[in-house]
Design a protein around this motif. Sequence first.
Motif, mmCIF file in Angstrom:
data_model
loop_
_atom_site.group_PDB
_atom_site.id
_atom_site.type_symbol
_atom_site.label_atom_id
_atom_site.label_comp_id
_atom_site.label_asym_id
_atom_site.label_seq_id
_atom_site.Cartn_x
_atom_site.Cartn_y
_atom_site.Cartn_z
ATOM 1 N N GLU A 2 49.455 37.468 40.177
ATOM 2 C CA GLU A 2 48.818 38.436 41.051
ATOM 3 C C GLU A 2 47.794 39.241 40.270
ATOM 4 O O GLU A 2 48.055 39.690 39.162
ATOM 5 C CB GLU A 2 49.877 39.360 41.642
ATOM 6 C CG GLU A 2 50.874 38.598 42.498
ATOM 7 C CD GLU A 2 51.977 39.483 43.010
ATOM 8 O OE1 GLU A 2 53.137 39.221 42.674
ATOM 9 O OE2 GLU A 2 51.676 40.439 43.708
ATOM 10 N N VAL A 4 45.865 42.030 41.602
ATOM 11 C CA VAL A 4 45.410 42.968 42.616
ATOM 12 C C VAL A 4 44.527 44.048 42.057
ATOM 13 O O VAL A 4 43.854 44.750 42.782
ATOM 14 C CB VAL A 4 46.619 43.601 43.334
ATOM 15 C CG1 VAL A 4 47.386 42.548 44.087
ATOM 16 C CG2 VAL A 4 47.523 44.300 42.341
ATOM 17 N N GLY A 5 44.507 44.245 40.714
ATOM 18 C CA GLY A 5 43.732 45.325 40.155
ATOM 19 C C GLY A 5 42.311 44.970 39.802
ATOM 20 O O GLY A 5 41.557 45.810 39.341
ATOM 21 N N PHE A 103 49.092 35.944 46.110
ATOM 22 C CA PHE A 103 47.667 35.907 46.412
ATOM 23 C C PHE A 103 46.828 35.949 45.144
ATOM 24 O O PHE A 103 47.163 36.626 44.179
ATOM 25 C CB PHE A 103 47.284 37.093 47.311
ATOM 26 C CG PHE A 103 47.679 36.896 48.741
ATOM 27 C CD1 PHE A 103 48.955 37.211 49.176
ATOM 28 C CD2 PHE A 103 46.779 36.386 49.654
ATOM 29 C CE1 PHE A 103 49.329 37.012 50.491
ATOM 30 C CE2 PHE A 103 47.142 36.193 50.979
ATOM 31 C CZ PHE A 103 48.413 36.495 51.394
ATOM 32 N N GLY A 104 45.716 35.244 45.184
ATOM 33 C CA GLY A 104 44.737 35.302 44.119
ATOM 34 C C GLY A 104 43.872 36.539 44.248
ATOM 35 O O GLY A 104 44.041 37.348 45.155
ATOM 36 N N THR A 105 42.930 36.669 43.326
ATOM 37 C CA THR A 105 42.083 37.852 43.263
ATOM 38 C C THR A 105 41.197 38.007 44.487
ATOM 39 O O THR A 105 40.961 39.103 44.965
ATOM 40 C CB THR A 105 41.174 37.761 42.024
ATOM 41 O OG1 THR A 105 41.986 37.531 40.881
ATOM 42 C CG2 THR A 105 40.365 39.029 41.845
ATOM 43 N N TYR B 36 51.867 44.899 52.702
ATOM 44 C CA TYR B 36 50.926 44.794 51.597
ATOM 45 C C TYR B 36 50.068 46.054 51.565
ATOM 46 O O TYR B 36 49.822 46.685 52.586
ATOM 47 C CB TYR B 36 49.979 43.602 51.767
ATOM 48 C CG TYR B 36 50.608 42.239 51.652
ATOM 49 C CD1 TYR B 36 51.170 41.616 52.759
ATOM 50 C CD2 TYR B 36 50.611 41.556 50.439
ATOM 51 C CE1 TYR B 36 51.725 40.355 52.662
ATOM 52 C CE2 TYR B 36 51.161 40.287 50.330
ATOM 53 C CZ TYR B 36 51.714 39.693 51.454
ATOM 54 O OH TYR B 36 52.256 38.437 51.349
ATOM 55 N N ARG B 42 39.582 45.254 46.514
ATOM 56 C CA ARG B 42 40.594 44.642 45.642
ATOM 57 C C ARG B 42 41.413 43.613 46.407
ATOM 58 O O ARG B 42 41.205 43.384 47.588
ATOM 59 C CB ARG B 42 41.536 45.728 45.103
ATOM 60 C CG ARG B 42 40.831 46.910 44.467
ATOM 61 C CD ARG B 42 40.429 46.677 43.046
ATOM 62 N NE ARG B 42 39.820 47.858 42.444
ATOM 63 C CZ ARG B 42 39.699 48.061 41.147
ATOM 64 N NH1 ARG B 42 40.144 47.158 40.304
ATOM 65 N NH2 ARG B 42 39.114 49.150 40.705
ATOM 66 N N GLY B 43 42.371 43.042 45.678
ATOM 67 C CA GLY B 43 43.245 42.044 46.273
ATOM 68 C C GLY B 43 44.425 42.663 46.987
ATOM 69 O O GLY B 43 44.509 43.870 47.181
ATOM 70 N N LEU B 44 45.355 41.811 47.400
ATOM 71 C CA LEU B 44 46.528 42.227 48.162
ATOM 72 C C LEU B 44 47.715 42.428 47.231
ATOM 73 O O LEU B 44 48.048 41.549 46.438
ATOM 74 C CB LEU B 44 46.878 41.154 49.192
ATOM 75 C CG LEU B 44 45.843 40.932 50.291
ATOM 76 C CD1 LEU B 44 46.099 39.628 51.007
ATOM 77 C CD2 LEU B 44 45.872 42.081 51.270
ATOM 78 N N GLN B 45 48.354 43.564 47.358
ATOM 79 C CA GLN B 45 49.550 43.855 46.578
ATOM 80 C C GLN B 45 50.759 43.867 47.497
ATOM 81 O O GLN B 45 50.832 44.679 48.423
ATOM 82 C CB GLN B 45 49.388 45.218 45.894
ATOM 83 C CG GLN B 45 50.572 45.612 45.025
ATOM 84 C CD GLN B 45 50.413 47.011 44.438
ATOM 85 O OE1 GLN B 45 49.824 47.893 45.052
ATOM 86 N NE2 GLN B 45 50.924 47.200 43.234
#
Lengths: 113, 112
Positions: A2, A4-5, A103-105, B36, B42-45
């Motif tokens: 992951e 996410v950042g 999930f990817g970036t 999430y 940004r992406g999903l956390q």
Amino acid sequence: GESVGLHLPTLSVQEGDNSIINCAYSNSASDYFIWYKQESGKGPQFIIDIRSNMDKRQGQRVTVLLNKTVKHLSLQIAATQPGDSAVYFCAETPVYNTDKLIFGTGTRLQVFP
Amino acid sequence: SQTIHQWPATLVQPVGSPLSLECTVEGTSNPNLYWYRQAAGRGLQLLFYSVGIGQISSEVPQNLSASRPQDRQFILSSKKLLLSDSGFYLCASYGTGAYEQYFGPGTRLTVT
């Protein structure tokens, strides 16, 4: 894994060209892969999926390619249109926990005229 | 096909105030449900997921909590919001076929 950042990388393409969005996944044991499209301010939408026993799957204007040797997934969009502008995420389901998607970036696709 | 509802759509809350976001699902039974969070650009956390009533798995330690009081209802809560809780909160549900998740429209939370 992951990410996410991280800020989203951007792919800019001209309308009518083909787009290729790439994703490197982390788990060689993942069995199922999905591509999502997220338009601004909306939730992600399912585009296409592929199982690990396949290396290619086609949908309407989209093709997903899976290379398990190098753990790489790609989404090809034919004849890219302005409505394709969005953020695209790949996701994988690890076999050790099929209750989750990782999930990817994400990649931002910008289509210009 | 299933439909996921989230409310409110947008929310502005002061630091230290409580939070309750609700998600309901139609068109399926006994779904896996997910919360999430997505920061801008940004992406999903993944925050929480639930495989059944009263069953909650937490992915990230934080001041948020989740509950599933009914089969198709998933609630995200906080007793005291932090500035870092700002973001776009998405609820998702598994489909009845393979492993794809369907997402709701999201709640945009701004903590001031």
